[in-house]
Write a protein that holds these residues in place. Sequence first.
Motif, mmCIF file in Angstrom:
data_model
loop_
_atom_site.group_PDB
_atom_site.id
_atom_site.type_symbol
_atom_site.label_atom_id
_atom_site.label_comp_id
_atom_site.label_asym_id
_atom_site.label_seq_id
_atom_site.Cartn_x
_atom_site.Cartn_y
_atom_site.Cartn_z
ATOM 1 N N HIS A 32 -24.042 47.917 29.331
ATOM 2 C CA HIS A 32 -22.806 47.324 29.601
ATOM 3 C C HIS A 32 -22.107 48.848 30.251
ATOM 4 N N LEU A 33 -21.328 49.357 31.392
ATOM 5 C CA LEU A 33 -20.294 49.569 31.455
ATOM 6 C C LEU A 33 -19.127 49.402 31.417
ATOM 7 N N ARG A 34 -18.169 50.045 30.887
ATOM 8 C CA ARG A 34 -17.312 48.809 30.739
ATOM 9 C C ARG A 34 -15.718 50.826 30.472
ATOM 10 N N GLU A 35 -15.078 49.897 30.606
ATOM 11 C CA GLU A 35 -13.630 51.646 31.011
ATOM 12 C C GLU A 35 -12.744 50.509 30.074
ATOM 13 N N GLY A 36 -11.845 51.574 29.065
ATOM 14 C CA GLY A 36 -10.966 51.397 28.785
ATOM 15 C C GLY A 36 -11.475 51.413 27.127
ATOM 16 N N GLY A 37 -12.843 50.786 26.396
ATOM 17 C CA GLY A 37 -13.091 51.148 25.333
ATOM 18 C C GLY A 37 -14.017 50.209 25.122
ATOM 19 N N ILE A 38 -14.758 50.621 23.859
ATOM 20 C CA ILE A 38 -16.668 49.482 23.916
ATOM 21 C C ILE A 38 -15.966 47.730 24.262
ATOM 22 N N ASP A 39 -14.780 47.319 23.964
ATOM 23 C CA ASP A 39 -14.861 45.931 24.455
ATOM 24 C C ASP A 39 -14.084 46.120 25.576
ATOM 25 N N GLY A 40 -13.792 47.494 26.070
ATOM 26 C CA GLY A 40 -13.100 46.772 27.794
ATOM 27 C C GLY A 40 -13.179 46.169 28.648
ATOM 28 N N THR A 41 -12.700 46.703 30.360
ATOM 29 C CA THR A 41 -12.990 45.724 31.150
ATOM 30 C C THR A 41 -14.898 46.130 31.607
ATOM 31 N N GLU A 42 -15.204 44.824 31.443
ATOM 32 C CA GLU A 42 -16.887 45.120 31.996
ATOM 33 C C GLU A 42 -16.560 45.971 33.840
ATOM 34 N N ILE A 43 -17.490 46.246 33.446
ATOM 35 C CA ILE A 43 -17.935 47.506 35.192
ATOM 36 C C ILE A 43 -18.764 46.505 35.436
ATOM 37 N N MET A 44 -20.044 46.373 34.887
ATOM 38 C CA MET A 44 -21.112 46.334 35.243
ATOM 39 C C MET A 44 -22.374 46.346 33.620
ATOM 40 N N ASN A 45 -23.313 45.306 33.960
ATOM 41 C CA ASN A 45 -24.592 45.510 32.913
ATOM 42 C C ASN A 45 -25.463 45.302 33.516
ATOM 43 N N MET A 46 -26.883 45.296 32.897
ATOM 44 C CA MET A 46 -28.314 45.185 33.945
ATOM 45 C C MET A 46 -28.776 45.284 32.067
ATOM 46 N N THR A 47 -29.668 43.801 32.107
ATOM 47 C CA THR A 47 -30.796 43.907 30.842
ATOM 48 C C THR A 47 -31.952 44.543 32.031
ATOM 49 N N LYS A 48 -32.965 45.524 29.906
ATOM 50 C CA LYS A 48 -34.026 45.599 30.361
ATOM 51 C C LYS A 48 -34.952 45.459 29.731
ATOM 52 N N SER A 49 -35.954 45.282 29.333
ATOM 53 C CA SER A 49 -37.164 45.110 28.908
ATOM 54 C C SER A 49 -37.862 46.202 28.032
ATOM 55 N N ILE A 50 -37.778 46.613 26.925
ATOM 56 C CA ILE A 50 -37.902 48.137 26.545
ATOM 57 C C ILE A 50 -39.779 47.594 26.217
ATOM 58 N N LYS A 51 -40.400 47.405 26.600
ATOM 59 C CA LYS A 51 -42.005 47.023 25.986
ATOM 60 C C LYS A 51 -42.835 48.297 25.144
ATOM 61 N N ASP A 52 -42.998 47.223 24.331
ATOM 62 C CA ASP A 52 -45.047 48.398 23.802
ATOM 63 C C ASP A 52 -44.450 49.800 22.556
ATOM 64 N N ALA A 53 -45.090 50.032 21.819
ATOM 65 C CA ALA A 53 -44.006 51.165 21.426
ATOM 66 C C ALA A 53 -43.706 52.851 22.096
ATOM 67 N N LEU A 54 -42.424 52.760 21.826
ATOM 68 C CA LEU A 54 -41.334 54.384 22.248
ATOM 69 C C LEU A 54 -41.665 55.585 21.174
ATOM 70 N N LYS A 55 -41.723 56.241 21.992
ATOM 71 C CA LYS A 55 -42.540 57.667 21.542
ATOM 72 C C LYS A 55 -41.167 58.698 21.384
ATOM 73 N N TYR A 56 -39.995 58.495 21.139
ATOM 74 C CA TYR A 56 -38.609 59.422 22.034
ATOM 75 C C TYR A 56 -38.825 59.558 23.573
ATOM 76 N N LYS A 57 -38.797 59.001 24.505
ATOM 77 C CA LYS A 57 -38.768 58.228 25.845
ATOM 78 C C LYS A 57 -37.784 58.689 26.345
ATOM 79 N N TRP A 58 -37.509 58.719 27.777
ATOM 80 C CA TRP A 58 -36.564 58.978 28.795
ATOM 81 C C TRP A 58 -36.358 57.492 28.785
ATOM 82 N N ILE A 59 -35.336 56.562 28.707
ATOM 83 C CA ILE A 59 -35.027 55.101 29.481
ATOM 84 C C ILE A 59 -34.905 55.218 30.632
ATOM 85 N N GLU A 60 -34.943 55.567 31.690
ATOM 86 C CA GLU A 60 -34.262 54.966 32.660
ATOM 87 C C GLU A 60 -33.434 53.647 33.011
#
Length: 135
Positions: A32-60
């Motif tokens: 979630h991208l929010r303005e004004g705090g963790i529970d602030g105004t929602e600007i956008m959100n997106m869900t991503k499926s992170i699959k398989d074992a990660l080994k300290y990788k950058w997730i875009e």
Amino acid sequence: MKLSQNFQIDAKKLTRAEFIATGTGSEDVTLHLREGGIDGTEIMNMTKSIKDALKYKWIEWDFDDISIDSNKKYFFVFECPNCVHSVGIPEAIIPPSHMISFCYTQEDVYLQGNYWFNNESKNDWDMAFKLYGIK
């Protein structure tokens, strides 16, 4: 559990962000991208499926360009059932076959924001992340 990083960027548009993660199994993670705090105004959100074992990788997280005000602080908030803030969580709480950990440092290396765990700011901590924008 909510993991968050607040930030400020000298740009007119925010185009994408990257975060380092590690873990096992597969999880759907919502950013979630929010303005004004963790529970602030929602600007956008997106869900991503992170699959398989990660080994300290950058997730875009590449989202549609978002107009922002460089004088305001924003929050990236992660939500997922098995996100943790430390890989040292006992196996009895979260089975090791299902865990995503977003990396952070206990040093204040990013002065324009802080790492947040649930609704508590960790003033001298920061997530490992990169921001991309257009001036």
